[in-house]
Enzyme design. Structure first.
Site, PDB file in Angstrom:
ATOM      1  N   GLY A 207       0.955  -1.298   0.058  1.00 55.73           N
ATOM      2  CA  GLY A 207      -0.066  -0.131   0.071  1.00 55.73           C
ATOM      3  C   GLY A 207       0.890   1.260   0.210  1.00 55.73           C
ATOM      4  N   ARG A 208       0.291   2.358   0.635  1.00 48.64           N
ATOM      5  CA  ARG A 208       1.195   3.649   0.566  1.00 48.64           C
ATOM      6  C   ARG A 208       2.462   3.625   1.158  1.00 48.64           C
ATOM      7  NH1 ARG A 208      -3.988   5.672   2.419  1.00 48.64           N
ATOM      8  NH2 ARG A 208      -5.209   7.039   0.862  1.00 48.64           N
ATOM      9  N   ILE A 209       2.575   2.629   2.587  1.00 51.80           N
ATOM     10  CA  ILE A 209       3.606   2.721   3.108  1.00 51.80           C
ATOM     11  C   ILE A 209       4.702   1.555   2.765  1.00 51.80           C
ATOM     12  CG2 ILE A 209       4.476   1.964   5.407  1.00 51.80           C
ATOM     13  CD1 ILE A 209       2.228   3.047   6.741  1.00 51.80           C
TER      14      ILE A 209
ATOM     15  N   ARG B 290      -2.498  -8.383  -2.176  1.00 49.46           N
ATOM     16  CA  ARG B 290      -3.484  -9.108  -2.559  1.00 49.46           C
ATOM     17  C   ARG B 290      -3.708  -9.134  -4.077  1.00 49.46           C
ATOM     18  NH1 ARG B 290      -8.483  -6.552   0.807  1.00 49.46           N
ATOM     19  NH2 ARG B 290      -7.196  -4.817   0.354  1.00 49.46           N
TER      20      ARG B 290
ATOM     21  N   THR C 295       6.692  -2.688  10.991  1.00 45.83           N
ATOM     22  CA  THR C 295       6.075  -1.399  11.564  1.00 45.83           C
ATOM     23  C   THR C 295       4.798  -1.357  11.144  1.00 45.83           C
ATOM     24  OG1 THR C 295       6.640  -0.482   9.374  1.00 45.83           O
ATOM     25  CG2 THR C 295       8.382  -0.086  11.053  1.00 45.83           C
ATOM     26  N   SER C 296       4.075  -2.432  11.155  1.00 50.52           N
ATOM     27  CA  SER C 296       2.494  -2.532  10.779  1.00 50.52           C
ATOM     28  C   SER C 296       1.701  -2.577  12.095  1.00 50.52           C
ATOM     29  CB  SER C 296       2.310  -3.656   9.929  1.00 50.52           C
ATOM     30  OG  SER C 296       1.025  -3.775   9.967  1.00 50.52           O
ATOM     31  N   ARG C 297       1.471  -3.745  12.481  1.00 50.32           N
ATOM     32  CA  ARG C 297       0.844  -4.172  13.633  1.00 50.32           C
ATOM     33  C   ARG C 297       1.381  -5.234  14.088  1.00 50.32           C
ATOM     34  NH1 ARG C 297      -0.897   0.256  13.992  1.00 50.32           N
ATOM     35  NH2 ARG C 297      -2.587   1.128  14.154  1.00 50.32           N
TER      36      ARG C 297
ATOM     37  N   GLU D  13       0.409  -4.599  23.297  1.00 51.76           N
ATOM     38  CA  GLU D  13       1.219  -3.396  23.605  1.00 51.76           C
ATOM     39  C   GLU D  13       0.240  -2.866  24.791  1.00 51.76           C
ATOM     40  OE1 GLU D  13       1.665  -0.454  20.492  1.00 51.76           O
ATOM     41  OE2 GLU D  13       2.464  -1.881  19.163  1.00 51.76           O
TER      42      GLU D  13
ATOM     43  N   HIS E  44       6.830   1.794  19.208  1.00 53.92           N
ATOM     44  CA  HIS E  44       5.639   2.231  18.359  1.00 53.92           C
ATOM     45  C   HIS E  44       5.787   3.794  18.109  1.00 53.92           C
ATOM     46  CE1 HIS E  44       1.330   1.360  17.088  1.00 53.92           C
ATOM     47  NE2 HIS E  44       1.837   1.918  16.245  1.00 53.92           N
ATOM     48  N   ILE E  45       7.138   4.115  17.545  1.00 53.65           N
ATOM     49  CA  ILE E  45       7.218   5.503  17.155  1.00 53.65           C
ATOM     50  C   ILE E  45       7.061   5.716  15.692  1.00 53.65           C
ATOM     51  CG2 ILE E  45       8.539   6.221  19.146  1.00 53.65           C
ATOM     52  CD1 ILE E  45      11.041   5.733  17.424  1.00 53.65           C
ATOM     53  N   GLY E  46       6.596   4.716  14.763  1.00 55.86           N
ATOM     54  CA  GLY E  46       6.494   4.642  13.539  1.00 55.86           C
ATOM     55  C   GLY E  46       5.964   6.431  12.877  1.00 55.86           C
TER      56      GLY E  46
END
Length: 360
Positions: A191-193, A213, A273-275, A304, A322-324
């Protein structure tokens, strides 16, 4: 039929909303246009300028401290709010949404991910949900790239050595890591990231592989010189670094399970860096501990703020809190988007950043 008030000129000056489409959804609640300002509850402290602007535009109720609300506090809050502004730390589940009275009309989330909100429950009650996409892309990609460098080059380990007082000086065999130039990067979620990560990685000499996908647009694929893998398993076994950039949805929960992680090469690195929920964290710890995977750089975790103790004790893991998206610029832009979404909705239009469950 009650006549709608004529819209007043827009009071804010730093927003560019673009084309606005009227909201004709049968599930949408009728906004009380006779109410001068919506009552907007914030669940966390936001940047001061964002809070100030919200106070100017809305009847905004600010959070005095920066701790997450308890479930009980959230339940009481939604009963009093026209608009709720939660963050990723607030689990707005079925119970919270069902506790809301008819007054709650909009959940304007401060963040891109919406896995903390029960979208089906919100839809069933006619509550619109918005997020803040796009503004976090570059910041999150920066952190992903930083972790890609930090883990193979042992940056965190080197920092500890330099501070220890035991460093004996340069050595031909000291702190040897691996270069990333010439390696293969496998991106999970283009995606964007994911695309922003790919553009950065190409500058460091990495070749781009990705699983998604669907393949990205041919022009994008050509620009990035990217190779598409329909099979995640096949890609994992062939790349040197895996970057997880897909959203967390029911379809991606533990997408990288023990079976998938075991396919990675012993010399490979994982960056997430997602989840945290996208990766089977216990399995990752086991594989890193046995050196079945060379190392990992993590900014997100499954539970978290709790971090798996096994990961805490491993020297071949770089851990971030979690500083993305944690830049001043990013937070301010997130606040602007939340304000635009609220104002657009309250003016009787569909917000540009409305979340549609089927699109996730």
């Amino acid at each position: 039929m009650t006549k709608r008030k004529a819209r007043r000129p827009t009071r804010y000056y730093f927003f560019a909303v673009g084309a606005i489409v009227p909201n004709h959804s049968p599930h949408s609640r009728v906004v009380n246009m006779n109410q001068k300002k919506p009552v907007v509850f914030l669940t966390r402290k936001l940047p001061e300028s964002t809070e100030t602007r919200m106070r100017e535009l809305f009847d905004a109720r600010l959070r005095e401290d920066d701790t997450p609300m308890s479930t009980e506090e959230l339940m009481e809050t939604v009963k009093l709010a026209d608009v709720l502004v939660p963050t990723v730390t607030d689990k707005v589940d079925t119970h919270i949404i069902n506790a809301a009275g008819d007054r709650l009309k909009l959940i304007a989330s401060f963040g891109t991910g919406v896995d903390h909100i029960d979208l089906a429950a919100a839809k069933a009650r006619g509550i619109t949900v918005t997020n803040t996409p796009g503004v976090l892309t570059e910041d999150t990609a920066d952190v992903a790239m930083a972790l890609m460098l930090a883990v193979p080059r042992r940056i965190a380990e080197g920092d500890k050595v330099a501070r220890s007082g035991k460093w004996m000086g340069w050595s031909p065999t000291g702190m040897l890591g691996h270069r990333i130039n010439g390696k293969r990067l496998g991106i999970v979620g283009m995606g964007r990231i994911g695309r922003a990560v790919a553009r950065r990685a190409r500058g460091f000499g990495l070749s781009i592989h990705y699983h998604n996908r669907n393949p990205v647009h041919p022009e994008t694929e050509a620009e990035l010189e990217a190779t598409y893998w329909e099979s995640l398993d096949q890609m994992l076994s062939r790349v040197d670094i895996v970057s997880v950039n897909c959203p967390h949805t029911p379809a991606t929960h533990r997408l990288l399970s023990r079976a998938q992680l075991s396919l990675m090469q012993p010399s490979a690195y994982l960056v997430n860096t997602s989840r945290g929920e996208v990766v089977e964290e216990e399995a990752l710890g086991d594989l890193l501990s046995s050196r079945a995977i060379a190392g990992a750089g993590l900014d997100v975790y499954a539970d978290e703020p709790n971090i798996n103790k096994q990961l805490l004790d491993l020297p071949n893991v770089v851990l971030l809190p979690h500083i993305g998206s944690a830049t001043i610029e990013g937070r301010l832009e997130m606040g602007d988007k939340v304000i635009i979404n609220i104002q657009t909705f309250w003016d009787g239009h569909a917000p540009r950043d409305r979340v549609i469950e089927a699109m996730l």
